[in-house]
Design an enzyme around this catalytic site. Structure first.
Site, mmCIF file in Angstrom:
data_model
loop_
_atom_site.group_PDB
_atom_site.id
_atom_site.type_symbol
_atom_site.label_atom_id
_atom_site.label_comp_id
_atom_site.label_asym_id
_atom_site.label_seq_id
_atom_site.Cartn_x
_atom_site.Cartn_y
_atom_site.Cartn_z
ATOM 1 N N LYS A 73 -13.615 1.029 -13.180
ATOM 2 C CA LYS A 73 -14.044 -0.269 -12.654
ATOM 3 C C LYS A 73 -14.643 -1.139 -13.758
ATOM 4 O O LYS A 73 -14.460 -2.366 -13.766
ATOM 5 C CB LYS A 73 -15.039 -0.074 -11.516
ATOM 6 C CG LYS A 73 -14.405 0.453 -10.233
ATOM 7 C CD LYS A 73 -13.255 -0.408 -9.752
ATOM 8 C CE LYS A 73 -12.770 -0.027 -8.370
ATOM 9 N NZ LYS A 73 -11.580 -0.818 -7.951
ATOM 10 N N ASN A 116 -6.430 -5.226 -5.142
ATOM 11 C CA ASN A 116 -7.459 -4.521 -4.373
ATOM 12 C C ASN A 116 -7.267 -3.014 -4.393
ATOM 13 O O ASN A 116 -8.211 -2.261 -4.179
ATOM 14 C CB ASN A 116 -7.447 -5.021 -2.928
ATOM 15 C CG ASN A 116 -8.308 -4.174 -2.021
ATOM 16 O OD1 ASN A 116 -9.537 -4.199 -2.109
ATOM 17 N ND2 ASN A 116 -7.674 -3.393 -1.150
ATOM 18 N N ASP A 168 0.860 -1.185 0.000
ATOM 19 C CA ASP A 168 0.000 0.000 0.000
ATOM 20 C C ASP A 168 0.894 1.232 0.000
ATOM 21 O O ASP A 168 2.083 1.143 0.331
ATOM 22 C CB ASP A 168 -0.899 0.017 1.247
ATOM 23 C CG ASP A 168 -2.175 0.820 1.061
ATOM 24 O OD1 ASP A 168 -2.068 2.012 0.698
ATOM 25 O OD2 ASP A 168 -3.273 0.278 1.282
ATOM 26 N N ASP A 184 3.663 2.084 -4.880
ATOM 27 C CA ASP A 184 2.786 2.796 -5.793
ATOM 28 C C ASP A 184 2.586 1.886 -6.994
ATOM 29 O O ASP A 184 3.512 1.685 -7.799
ATOM 30 C CB ASP A 184 3.428 4.121 -6.226
ATOM 31 C CG ASP A 184 2.555 4.907 -7.190
ATOM 32 O OD1 ASP A 184 1.478 4.414 -7.585
ATOM 33 O OD2 ASP A 184 2.965 6.022 -7.574
ATOM 34 N N ILE A 185 1.402 1.303 -7.124
ATOM 35 C CA ILE A 185 1.186 0.324 -8.187
ATOM 36 C C ILE A 185 1.206 0.955 -9.580
ATOM 37 O O ILE A 185 1.272 0.226 -10.582
ATOM 38 C CB ILE A 185 -0.124 -0.458 -7.992
ATOM 39 C CG1 ILE A 185 -1.328 0.484 -7.959
ATOM 40 C CG2 ILE A 185 -0.062 -1.316 -6.748
ATOM 41 C CD1 ILE A 185 -2.661 -0.239 -8.023
ATOM 42 N N TYR A 217 -14.244 6.858 -12.026
ATOM 43 C CA TYR A 217 -14.302 5.671 -11.172
ATOM 44 C C TYR A 217 -15.191 4.604 -11.799
ATOM 45 O O TYR A 217 -14.805 3.428 -11.892
ATOM 46 C CB TYR A 217 -14.819 6.056 -9.787
ATOM 47 C CG TYR A 217 -14.828 4.911 -8.802
ATOM 48 C CD1 TYR A 217 -13.634 4.380 -8.322
ATOM 49 C CD2 TYR A 217 -16.019 4.353 -8.351
ATOM 50 C CE1 TYR A 217 -13.633 3.313 -7.422
ATOM 51 C CE2 TYR A 217 -16.028 3.305 -7.446
ATOM 52 C CZ TYR A 217 -14.830 2.784 -6.990
ATOM 53 O OH TYR A 217 -14.833 1.732 -6.105
#
Length: 251
Positions: free
Chosen positions: A160, A87, A38, A61-62, A156
């Site tokens: 998704k 996630n 995270d 940081d993905i 958002y």
């Protein structure tokens, strides 16, 4: 149904609170070696403490592809990551506004967190999973990806939905190597400071309407989402891939 992950290496992103923490704890309780990641270092420290020594934590940081690759290499330690749970995501502090007010950076920051980062993580684990001819990838989307977002945030809802499309596409691409790719779409859960603020913004009447719109007439909890992930990651779901499981109390 007894689910056990002894000997499995699991990477969970967005593990500093909420769903990610519940998922990390659920894997740890079932014997997995968990790598919890995270940007929230303080939250990760709490997650690590709750895991009671069964997880490693790393700030990550993905959206940084190189950093993702380094983390996966460290977690794999010369073998494969067995299970990846994407996630991390969320609204990055944004609120619903008219589309004319959305900046380029606003749009891209949400896509980076919810789609691009997930893609980088899958890209990093795929070679090891292919070599092992085994893998479980679970993406956490939202009902916002299946209908509209309660937040009113255009990026958002779009991100998704894109993540769900990525799930279905990669299920077919990776299936020949015994890798499953599935998606959990949570309904509204009071799981972190952002959703708590959202809940409070509805007021008493709005909260009542939201609960009444749910078939089971109650909100869920982070553990409800974790339990769905446990199923998809288990041997019981070995012939299930490309699927989206709505965990929302019924709509």
């Amino acid at each position: 149904m007894k689910i056990d992950f002894s000997g499995k290496t699991v990477v969970v992103t967005g593990a500093g609170h909420g769903f990610g923490r519940a998922i990390s704890l659920a894997f740890a309780e079932r014997g997995a070696h968990v790598w919890a990641c995270d940007l929230n270092a303080r939250g990760l420290s709490e997650t690590k403490s709750l895991c009671k020594g069964a997880c490693e934590t790393r700030t990550l940081d993905i959206a940084d592809r190189a950093a993702v690759g380094d983390l996966i290499a460290e977690a794999a330690k010369g073998r494969a990551v067995d299970i990846l749970v994407n996630n991390a995501g969320g609204v990055r502090g944004q609120v619903g506004r008219p589309l004319e007010e959305i900046s380029e950076s606003d749009w891209h920051s949400i896509f980076d967190a919810n789609v691009t980062g997930a893609f980088y993580c899958i890209q990093a684990v795929a070679p090891g999973m292919k070599q092992a001819r085994f893998g479980r990838i679970i993406n956490i989307s939202s009902r916002a990806g299946l209908e509209i977002s309660l937040t009113g945030i255009q990026a958002y809802a779009s991100a998704k939905a894109a993540q769900i499309g990525l799930t279905r596409q990669l299920a077919h691409e990776l299936g020949p190597w015994g890798i499953t790719v599935n998606n959990v779409a949570p309904g509204f859960v009071r799981s972190n400071p952002t959703t708590e603020k959202q809940w409070q913004s509805y007021g008493e009447e709005g909260q009542r309407r939201l609960v009444e719109s749910i078939a089971l007439k109650r909100l869920g909890a982070p553990d409800d989402i974790a339990h769905a992930v446990m199923f998809f990651a288990s041997d019981f779901a070995g012939w299930i891939t490309g699927q989206v499981l709505s965990v929302d109390g019924g709509k």
